[in-house]
Scaffold this motif. Sequence first.
Motif, PDB file in Angstrom:
ATOM      1  N   ASN A 110       0.823  -1.219   0.000  1.00 11.84           N
ATOM      2  CA  ASN A 110       0.000   0.000   0.000  1.00 11.84           C
ATOM      3  C   ASN A 110       0.853   1.263   0.000  1.00 11.84           C
ATOM      4  O   ASN A 110       1.674   1.459   0.885  1.00 11.84           O
ATOM      5  N   PHE A 128       8.054   5.358   8.578  1.00 11.86           N
ATOM      6  CA  PHE A 128       6.627   5.650   8.472  1.00 11.86           C
ATOM      7  C   PHE A 128       6.234   6.917   9.232  1.00 11.86           C
ATOM      8  O   PHE A 128       5.444   7.729   8.723  1.00 11.86           O
ATOM      9  N   LEU A 180      -3.554   2.318  11.930  1.00 14.41           N
ATOM     10  CA  LEU A 180      -3.390   3.420  10.976  1.00 14.41           C
ATOM     11  C   LEU A 180      -4.322   4.575  11.337  1.00 14.41           C
ATOM     12  O   LEU A 180      -3.924   5.747  11.304  1.00 14.41           O
ATOM     13  N   TYR A 225       1.468   5.471   0.089  1.00 15.76           N
ATOM     14  CA  TYR A 225       0.941   6.726   0.615  1.00 15.76           C
ATOM     15  C   TYR A 225       1.940   7.820   0.279  1.00 15.76           C
ATOM     16  O   TYR A 225       3.092   7.544  -0.076  1.00 15.76           O
ATOM     17  N   TRP A 280       2.781  -0.620   4.683  1.00 15.32           N
ATOM     18  CA  TRP A 280       2.743   0.731   4.135  1.00 15.32           C
ATOM     19  C   TRP A 280       4.080   1.140   3.539  1.00 15.32           C
ATOM     20  O   TRP A 280       5.123   0.974   4.160  1.00 15.32           O
TER      21      TRP A 280
END
Length: 330
Positions: free
Chosen positions: A183, A303, A256, A185, A220
């Motif tokens: 995923n 992250f 998240l 971002y 992520w």
Amino acid sequence: MNTVRRILVTGGAGFIGSHYVRTLLGTPDGPGRVEVTVLDKLTYAGNPANLDPVRDDRRFAFVRGDVRDPELVGKLVSEHDEIMHFAAESHVDRSIAGAADFVLTNVVGTQTLLDAALRHGVRTFVQISTDEVYGSLDSGSWTEEEPVRPNSPYAATKASADLLALSYHRTHGLDVRVTRCSNNYGPYQFPEKVVPLFVTRLLDGGRVPLYGDGSHVRDWLHVDDHVAGVELVRTKGRPGAVYNIGGGTELSNRQLTDFLLAACGADWSRVDHVADRKGHDRRYSVDCGLIRDELGYRPAKDFATGLAETVAWYRENRAWWEPLLRRAER
């Protein structure tokens, strides 16, 4: 003599494709220099503003068009050395509501590009895919040897495109390389995906939806790291190989949500618990050992830093995302 690589980037006005283009053209002319043409249909998720930072670069060109158009695709492919195939319909909920556009763009569009690449002797074809093709797993991580077991119509069309692309390597000898990312971002992501959806709603004082019990787990990956991995595959990867690209941060959707609420100065009173998505995969996790060992890939963006930077970008760039929300509401 330093040769110029002429690269056709499909879907280059979308989130990941435009980031790849901006990154590629952010390097001055020199060894391995490139010229880039973006082919994009400019559907709802394709935004010309994503390419504004490179619009005046003499190495950049833009063509509005459909990857399913054989005449246009053939002409463009004949003028380029390499194809980076980002173009795709990619929203799972939309694919559940209606899969036809996903089949036409993701499968037929890929086949149209592959036929043109074969006909015109393209040097390299990189198929940008997703870890969702693997399905779902309770423990461990998928290697590239794992069979595809897609569960959503979106994932099924991406798996089909991957297999089709790899068949052109095995049958015809076309230099096809496949990447499967976790995923993504980062900035410029259309606000239907979970991170920008939550951030834009929270910044506007609104509410956010959490599917089911919130225990679904995703890995992520910041878009910076994704495009770095893709570029390693383009320049150093093996023909016929599949490479997983992950970020190394596995979080449940509930975790998240916690991060996003804190980053936007909100609390759980702003969260609506909604019915789970049909066929919702419980957990994705990719093993990145192959791309690490062969190509030297390492995710560089931790992250916490990446998320803080992303939230700050949306806070400071309302002029980019507010028109998109108004357009989506029509």
